[in-house]
Design an enzyme around this catalytic site. Structure first.
Site, short mmCIF file in Angstrom:
data_model
loop_
_atom_site.label_atom_id
_atom_site.label_comp_id
_atom_site.label_asym_id
_atom_site.label_seq_id
_atom_site.Cartn_x
_atom_site.Cartn_y
_atom_site.Cartn_z
N LYS A 196 -53.78 15.24 -10.96
CA LYS A 196 -54.00 15.83 -9.65
C LYS A 196 -54.06 17.33 -9.81
O LYS A 196 -53.10 17.96 -10.25
CB LYS A 196 -52.85 15.43 -8.75
CG LYS A 196 -52.98 15.94 -7.35
CD LYS A 196 -51.97 15.25 -6.46
CE LYS A 196 -51.93 15.88 -5.10
NZ LYS A 196 -50.84 15.33 -4.30
N LYS A 249 -57.86 13.18 -9.06
CA LYS A 249 -58.01 13.76 -7.73
C LYS A 249 -58.08 15.27 -7.84
O LYS A 249 -57.23 15.85 -8.52
CB LYS A 249 -56.79 13.33 -6.90
CG LYS A 249 -56.71 13.91 -5.54
CD LYS A 249 -55.56 13.32 -4.80
CE LYS A 249 -55.28 14.24 -3.66
NZ LYS A 249 -53.91 14.44 -3.41
C1 PBG Z 1 -50.21 14.83 -0.82
C2 PBG Z 1 -51.63 14.49 -0.70
C3 PBG Z 1 -52.68 15.39 -0.51
C4 PBG Z 1 -53.85 14.64 -0.48
C5 PBG Z 1 -53.49 13.31 -0.58
N1 PBG Z 1 -52.11 13.24 -0.73
C6 PBG Z 1 -52.65 16.84 -0.30
C7 PBG Z 1 -52.17 17.73 -1.34
O1 PBG Z 1 -51.96 17.39 -2.50
O2 PBG Z 1 -52.00 18.87 -0.95
C8 PBG Z 1 -55.22 15.20 -0.32
C9 PBG Z 1 -56.25 14.24 0.04
C10 PBG Z 1 -57.50 14.84 0.56
O3 PBG Z 1 -57.74 16.06 0.49
O4 PBG Z 1 -58.30 14.07 1.06
N2 PBG Z 1 -49.38 13.83 -0.35
#
Ligand code: PBG
Length: 329
Positions: A196, A249
């Protein structure tokens, strides 16, 4: 001499049989945001077509998804109460827990995934418990893990089929695996947000979940977009700790990472087609600058080509509708 590839592109039917990758509805996971209140269906401004839904509106939404042939959803909570330790994330009657119970009662066949994180539930917006460090607030890893495990177990108890921890703290997969096993949920798989990145593509999601960190950022626990080999190390440690799925991600700017994970690991690979990737296409479509359907199908097929087995995408409903319309022709 006519080249072989030209012979293979001669007709649509010929192109169909030599096509290497196919987008299928069953590969897609649709994100749902649940919130408190009655009769709430607030469209997220930067994400046209995506809503915050109160539980009384959930049934008709999910009914539509099931009718369209979508087989899996991931649930995010948008609580109205936040505090320092994110207690609504693991409350028995928390918004996510209540949604999970309803969904599994209505649609036992639907694969329901719970996003497991504290950031939507903490008033400071970080993914764990924050304490004072030498250079401002830092996340307390051990205390955060304890609360994450509590969250995962409460979600499993409420009926979640898959636990998807997204906070990437050290040892999070191991801790959650152990916690689930001890609570008797050995059969519940973990979809780890293994790779991530600290990405600006989450902007619209953070507006939606009201989870922008109040101070500091997530760079201490999310990855630097400049790094690729580190992604393999993250994936490796999650695998060793017991992850059942590996996620990358965001997706679009990280196709090389999806490809590398696919080449190196035999777990299912998940790509998260995040909010910013959705908003950009919706905005350009609104201006008449692109053909939304063609762009979305090309993008999602490219995720498959790169190696994603599964795609989390806000476009799942659109794709389902397009597929249905094409079939009816
Ligand atoms: C954190 C989380 C995020 C997203 C999914 N889970 C935000 C982050 O890491 O700040 C982002 C998903 C998206 O942008 O569609 N629980």
């Amino acid at each position: 001499m006519i080249q072989r590839h030209r012979r293979l592109r001669k007709s649509q039917a010929m192109r169909n049989i030599v096509r290497e990758n196919h987008l299928q509805l069953q590969d897609l996971i649709y994100p749902i945001f649940v919130t408190h209140g009655n009769n709430v269906q607030n469209e997220i401004e930067s994400m046209p077509g995506v809503y915050h839904l109160s539980l009384d509106r959930l049934h008709s939404e999910v009914n539509e998804l099931v009718q369209l042939g979508i087989q899996s959803v991931i649930i995010f909570g948008v609580p109205d109460e936040k505090d320092e330790v994110g207690s609504q994330a693991y409350a028995e009657e928390g918004i996510v827990q209540r949604a999970l119970k309803l969904l599994k009662r209505w649609y036992p066949q639907l694969v329901v995934i719970a996003d497991t994180c504290l950031c939507q539930f903490t008033d400071h917006g970080h993914c764990g418990v924050v304490c004072d460090g030498d250079h401002g607030p830092v996340v307390d890893n051990d205390q955060s893990l304890e609360l994450l495990v509590k969250t995962a177990v409460s979600q499993a108890t409420a009926g979640a089929d898959v636990i998807a921890p997204s906070n990437m703290m050290d040892g999070y997969v191991h801790a959650i695996r152990q916690g689930l096993d001890e609570a008797g949920y050995e059969e519940i798989p973990i979809m780890a947000y293994s790779v991530k990145y600290a990405s600006a593509f989450y902007g619209p999601f953070r507006d939606a979940a009201k989870s922008t960190p109040q101070q500091g950022d997530r760079k201490s626990y999310q990855m630097d977009p400049a790094n690729a080999r580190e992604a393999l190390r993250e994936a490796q440690s999650d695998l060793e700790e017991g992850a059942d799925f590996l996620m990358v991600k965001p997706g679009l700017a990280y196709m090389d990472i999806i490809y590398q994970l696919k080449q190196n690991y035999d777990l299912p690979i998940v790509a998260y087609n995040v909010s910013g990737e959705y908003s950009m296409i919706k905005a350009a479509e609104d201006k008449g600058w692109i053909d939304e359907k063609q762009v979305v199908l090309e993008m999602l097929t490219s995720f498959k080509r790169a190696g994603a087995d599964i795609i989390i995408t806000y476009f799942a409903k659109d794709v389902a509708r397009w597929m249905r319309r094409d079939e009816e022709r």
